[in-house]
Design a protein around this motif. Structure first.
Motif, PDB file in Angstrom:
ATOM      1  N   ALA A 128      90.810  35.177  43.285  1.00 51.29           N
ATOM      2  CA  ALA A 128      91.023  36.494  43.876  1.00 51.29           C
ATOM      3  C   ALA A 128      92.326  36.543  44.667  1.00 51.29           C
ATOM      4  O   ALA A 128      93.081  37.517  44.586  1.00 51.29           O
ATOM      5  N   ILE A 129      92.604  35.483  45.421  1.00 51.37           N
ATOM      6  CA  ILE A 129      93.855  35.427  46.188  1.00 51.37           C
ATOM      7  C   ILE A 129      95.055  35.391  45.248  1.00 51.37           C
ATOM      8  O   ILE A 129      96.073  36.036  45.501  1.00 51.37           O
ATOM      9  N   SER A 130      94.923  34.663  44.146  1.00 51.14           N
ATOM     10  CA  SER A 130      96.049  34.538  43.217  1.00 51.14           C
ATOM     11  C   SER A 130      96.403  35.871  42.567  1.00 51.14           C
ATOM     12  O   SER A 130      97.537  36.054  42.104  1.00 51.14           O
ATOM     13  N   LEU A 131      95.455  36.809  42.512  1.00 53.98           N
ATOM     14  CA  LEU A 131      95.754  38.127  41.955  1.00 53.98           C
ATOM     15  C   LEU A 131      96.728  38.899  42.848  1.00 53.98           C
ATOM     16  O   LEU A 131      97.486  39.737  42.366  1.00 53.98           O
ATOM     17  N   PHE A 132      96.686  38.604  44.159  1.00 57.54           N
ATOM     18  CA  PHE A 132      97.552  39.298  45.109  1.00 57.54           C
ATOM     19  C   PHE A 132      98.766  38.462  45.498  1.00 57.54           C
ATOM     20  O   PHE A 132      99.831  38.991  45.776  1.00 57.54           O
ATOM     21  N   ASP A 133      98.565  37.152  45.534  1.00 55.92           N
ATOM     22  CA  ASP A 133      99.622  36.243  45.986  1.00 55.92           C
ATOM     23  C   ASP A 133      99.879  35.208  44.895  1.00 55.92           C
ATOM     24  O   ASP A 133      99.229  34.156  44.871  1.00 55.92           O
ATOM     25  N   PRO A 134     100.795  35.469  43.962  1.00 53.57           N
ATOM     26  CA  PRO A 134     101.015  34.566  42.825  1.00 53.57           C
ATOM     27  C   PRO A 134     101.386  33.143  43.215  1.00 53.57           C
ATOM     28  O   PRO A 134     101.120  32.207  42.465  1.00 53.57           O
ATOM     29  N   THR A 135     101.976  32.953  44.388  1.00 51.11           N
ATOM     30  CA  THR A 135     102.378  31.607  44.807  1.00 51.11           C
ATOM     31  C   THR A 135     101.317  30.912  45.661  1.00 51.11           C
ATOM     32  O   THR A 135     101.496  29.755  46.040  1.00 51.11           O
ATOM     33  N   LEU A 136     100.230  31.618  45.979  1.00 46.44           N
ATOM     34  CA  LEU A 136      99.112  31.051  46.746  1.00 46.44           C
ATOM     35  C   LEU A 136      99.559  30.431  48.073  1.00 46.44           C
ATOM     36  O   LEU A 136      99.056  29.372  48.484  1.00 46.44           O
ATOM     37  N   THR A 137     100.484  31.077  48.735  1.00 48.92           N
ATOM     38  CA  THR A 137     101.021  30.524  49.975  1.00 48.92           C
ATOM     39  C   THR A 137      99.965  30.447  51.070  1.00 48.92           C
ATOM     40  O   THR A 137     100.064  29.586  51.960  1.00 48.92           O
ATOM     41  N   VAL A 138      98.949  31.308  51.019  1.00 47.64           N
ATOM     42  CA  VAL A 138      97.964  31.355  52.115  1.00 47.64           C
ATOM     43  C   VAL A 138      96.973  30.197  52.078  1.00 47.64           C
ATOM     44  O   VAL A 138      96.240  29.985  53.043  1.00 47.64           O
ATOM     45  N   ILE A 139      96.904  29.440  50.966  1.00 47.29           N
ATOM     46  CA  ILE A 139      95.931  28.342  50.906  1.00 47.29           C
ATOM     47  C   ILE A 139      96.580  26.983  51.132  1.00 47.29           C
ATOM     48  O   ILE A 139      95.910  25.957  51.031  1.00 47.29           O
ATOM     49  N   GLY A 140      97.880  26.960  51.420  1.00 49.70           N
ATOM     50  CA  GLY A 140      98.529  25.720  51.811  1.00 49.70           C
ATOM     51  C   GLY A 140      98.803  24.765  50.663  1.00 49.70           C
ATOM     52  O   GLY A 140      99.096  25.178  49.540  1.00 49.70           O
ATOM     53  N   PRO A 141      98.685  23.437  50.920  1.00 49.86           N
ATOM     54  CA  PRO A 141      99.062  22.418  49.928  1.00 49.86           C
ATOM     55  C   PRO A 141      98.283  22.516  48.619  1.00 49.86           C
ATOM     56  O   PRO A 141      98.767  22.059  47.584  1.00 49.86           O
ATOM     57  N   ALA A 142      97.074  23.066  48.656  1.00 43.99           N
ATOM     58  CA  ALA A 142      96.286  23.178  47.429  1.00 43.99           C
ATOM     59  C   ALA A 142      96.998  24.014  46.376  1.00 43.99           C
ATOM     60  O   ALA A 142      96.757  23.862  45.177  1.00 43.99           O
ATOM     61  N   ALA A 143      97.893  24.902  46.820  1.00 47.10           N
ATOM     62  CA  ALA A 143      98.625  25.756  45.882  1.00 47.10           C
ATOM     63  C   ALA A 143      99.465  24.914  44.922  1.00 47.10           C
ATOM     64  O   ALA A 143      99.561  25.232  43.733  1.00 47.10           O
ATOM     65  N   TYR A 144     100.083  23.838  45.428  1.00 47.62           N
ATOM     66  CA  TYR A 144     100.915  22.990  44.573  1.00 47.62           C
ATOM     67  C   TYR A 144     100.067  22.306  43.502  1.00 47.62           C
ATOM     68  O   TYR A 144     100.481  22.189  42.343  1.00 47.62           O
ATOM     69  N   PHE A 145      98.879  21.873  43.883  1.00 50.88           N
ATOM     70  CA  PHE A 145      97.974  21.223  42.931  1.00 50.88           C
ATOM     71  C   PHE A 145      97.576  22.192  41.825  1.00 50.88           C
ATOM     72  O   PHE A 145      97.608  21.858  40.637  1.00 50.88           O
ATOM     73  N   ILE A 146      97.215  23.424  42.193  1.00 50.59           N
ATOM     74  CA  ILE A 146      96.751  24.415  41.216  1.00 50.59           C
ATOM     75  C   ILE A 146      97.882  24.893  40.318  1.00 50.59           C
ATOM     76  O   ILE A 146      97.762  24.909  39.089  1.00 50.59           O
ATOM     77  N   LEU A 147      99.009  25.265  40.925  1.00 55.23           N
ATOM     78  CA  LEU A 147     100.103  25.846  40.159  1.00 55.23           C
ATOM     79  C   LEU A 147     100.830  24.809  39.313  1.00 55.23           C
ATOM     80  O   LEU A 147     101.273  25.105  38.202  1.00 55.23           O
ATOM     81  N   ASP A 148     100.962  23.586  39.837  1.00 50.59           N
ATOM     82  CA  ASP A 148     101.659  22.545  39.078  1.00 50.59           C
ATOM     83  C   ASP A 148     100.810  22.021  37.921  1.00 50.59           C
ATOM     84  O   ASP A 148     101.324  21.736  36.837  1.00 50.59           O
ATOM     85  N   ARG A 149      99.495  21.893  38.157  1.00 51.08           N
ATOM     86  CA  ARG A 149      98.632  21.330  37.125  1.00 51.08           C
ATOM     87  C   ARG A 149      98.232  22.366  36.079  1.00 51.08           C
ATOM     88  O   ARG A 149      98.014  22.022  34.913  1.00 51.08           O
ATOM     89  N   ALA A 150      98.059  23.615  36.485  1.00 54.42           N
ATOM     90  CA  ALA A 150      97.544  24.624  35.561  1.00 54.42           C
ATOM     91  C   ALA A 150      98.490  25.808  35.384  1.00 54.42           C
ATOM     92  O   ALA A 150      98.805  26.208  34.276  1.00 54.42           O
ATOM     93  N   GLY A 151      98.948  26.369  36.488  1.00 57.47           N
ATOM     94  CA  GLY A 151      99.699  27.620  36.410  1.00 57.47           C
ATOM     95  C   GLY A 151      98.794  28.785  36.763  1.00 57.47           C
ATOM     96  O   GLY A 151      97.562  28.691  36.654  1.00 57.47           O
ATOM     97  N   ARG A 152      99.382  29.887  37.165  1.00 55.58           N
ATOM     98  CA  ARG A 152      98.608  31.013  37.675  1.00 55.58           C
ATOM     99  C   ARG A 152      97.704  31.643  36.606  1.00 55.58           C
ATOM    100  O   ARG A 152      96.495  31.789  36.817  1.00 55.58           O
ATOM    101  N   VAL A 153      98.282  31.995  35.463  1.00 48.97           N
ATOM    102  CA  VAL A 153      97.497  32.676  34.422  1.00 48.97           C
ATOM    103  C   VAL A 153      96.388  31.779  33.863  1.00 48.97           C
ATOM    104  O   VAL A 153      95.230  32.211  33.757  1.00 48.97           O
ATOM    105  N   PRO A 154      96.667  30.513  33.504  1.00 51.57           N
ATOM    106  CA  PRO A 154      95.579  29.647  33.042  1.00 51.57           C
ATOM    107  C   PRO A 154      94.494  29.453  34.095  1.00 51.57           C
ATOM    108  O   PRO A 154      93.309  29.354  33.750  1.00 51.57           O
ATOM    109  N   PHE A 155      94.890  29.403  35.378  1.00 50.47           N
ATOM    110  CA  PHE A 155      93.880  29.226  36.421  1.00 50.47           C
ATOM    111  C   PHE A 155      92.993  30.461  36.562  1.00 50.47           C
ATOM    112  O   PHE A 155      91.778  30.338  36.768  1.00 50.47           O
ATOM    113  N   ILE A 156      93.579  31.648  36.459  1.00 46.18           N
ATOM    114  CA  ILE A 156      92.774  32.874  36.500  1.00 46.18           C
ATOM    115  C   ILE A 156      91.792  32.892  35.325  1.00 46.18           C
ATOM    116  O   ILE A 156      90.610  33.223  35.486  1.00 46.18           O
TER     117      ILE A 156
END
Length: 274
Positions: A218-246
């Motif tokens: 839900a957060i990724s729909l508004f914040d593509p870089t997931l800045t509000v969740i901190g370091p976990a954003a790097y794990f999610i975006l680097d391993r999967a990417g925004r669209v595959p994670f959604i």
């Protein structure tokens, strides 16, 4: 008439006449209305404004309230029919266990999801009068609500089949909700961090929690870089990417619900029903 359709229609009629359905509908529609009345759509915080800002707040409420509402209603379906002997009465008619179980589940799913649809329609109407509607965001968020609702409905039906009474079902549901909301995200992860476990393992375990998956998607729909969740954003975006994670979030929650629903059905077939 087809027995499945009879059970489905009976479930819809019974649920829509109940007080919980009226309260459930008023809760989410009222929540959207109160956000609008409070003037949130006119504010500008962290780049969010208008309907986007309203939906962002609505997400936070759904993330906490939606699982417990669905669990509390779902666990009472079969357990409640068993306690009140309605199940025994229904099975005295030419209704198969398959028709009864899936008719109840799909009927309750429609009833659970309808108030969320009403709330989203109300949000869209508000958006039309307050600066436009981000249709892609509305569609994605509605799909996310649909998948998340089914996940907890399936879990609730599994619990309803396994427990001996409604009271036990409510207790199990409350414990499960507290576990998913608090223990996994706070106690368990805090313990693992203190134990210096690999961050990748911590993030992976956290993302097995359907509540956490709903929140992050839900957060990724508004914040593509997931800045509000901190370091976990790097794990999610680097391993999967925004669209595959959604996509993962939508499919994962549907699979969770379907797995528990099917497991509940097979348990329902084998268990002493009365």
């Amino acid at each position: 008439m087809n027995p499945f359709k009879v059970v489905l229609r009976a479930e819809l009629q019974e649920s829509m006449r109940s007080r919980w359905f009226i309260g459930y509908t008023l809760l989410f529609s009222g929540f959207v209305s109160m956000i609008f009345i409070a003037g949130v759509t006119d504010s500008y915080v962290l780049g969010f404004t208008g309907l986007t800002r309203l939906l962002l707040i609505f997400i936070q409420g759904c993330n906490i309230v939606l699982p417990i509402f669905i669990l509390m209603t779902a666990v009472r379906v079969i357990a409640g029919d068993r306690d009140s002997h309605i199940l025994e009465y229904m099975l005295s008619f030419p209704v198969s266990l398959k028709d009864y179980y899936w008719g109840k589940l799909i009927g309750r799913y429609i009833v659970v999801f309808l108030p969320l649809v009403f709330a989203m329609i109300l949000a869209v109407i508000i958006g039309l009068f307050s600066g436009g509607v981000p249709w892609g965001l509305v569609v994605l968020y509605t799909m996310l609500l649909l998948c998340n609702s089914f996940a907890f409905l399936g879990i609730g039906f599994f619990i309803s089949v396994r427990v001996r009474s409604q009271e036990m079902g409510v207790a199990v549901s409350l414990f499960l909700w507290l576990f998913l909301i608090a223990l996994i995200d706070v106690t368990l992860i805090g313990f693992m961090i203190k134990s210096r476990i690999s961050p990748e393992l911590i993030f992976t375990i956290a993302l097995t929690n359907p509540v956490q998956v709903f929140r992050v998607v839900a957060i990724s729909l508004f914040d593509p870089t997931l800045t509000v969740i901190g370091p976990a954003a790097y794990f999610i975006l680097d391993r999967a990417g925004r669209v595959p994670f959604i996509t993962f979030g939508l499919v994962y929650n549907m699979l969770i619900g379907l797995s528990f629903a099917v497991a509940g059905y097979f348990s329902f077939k084998k268990k002493d029903l009365i």
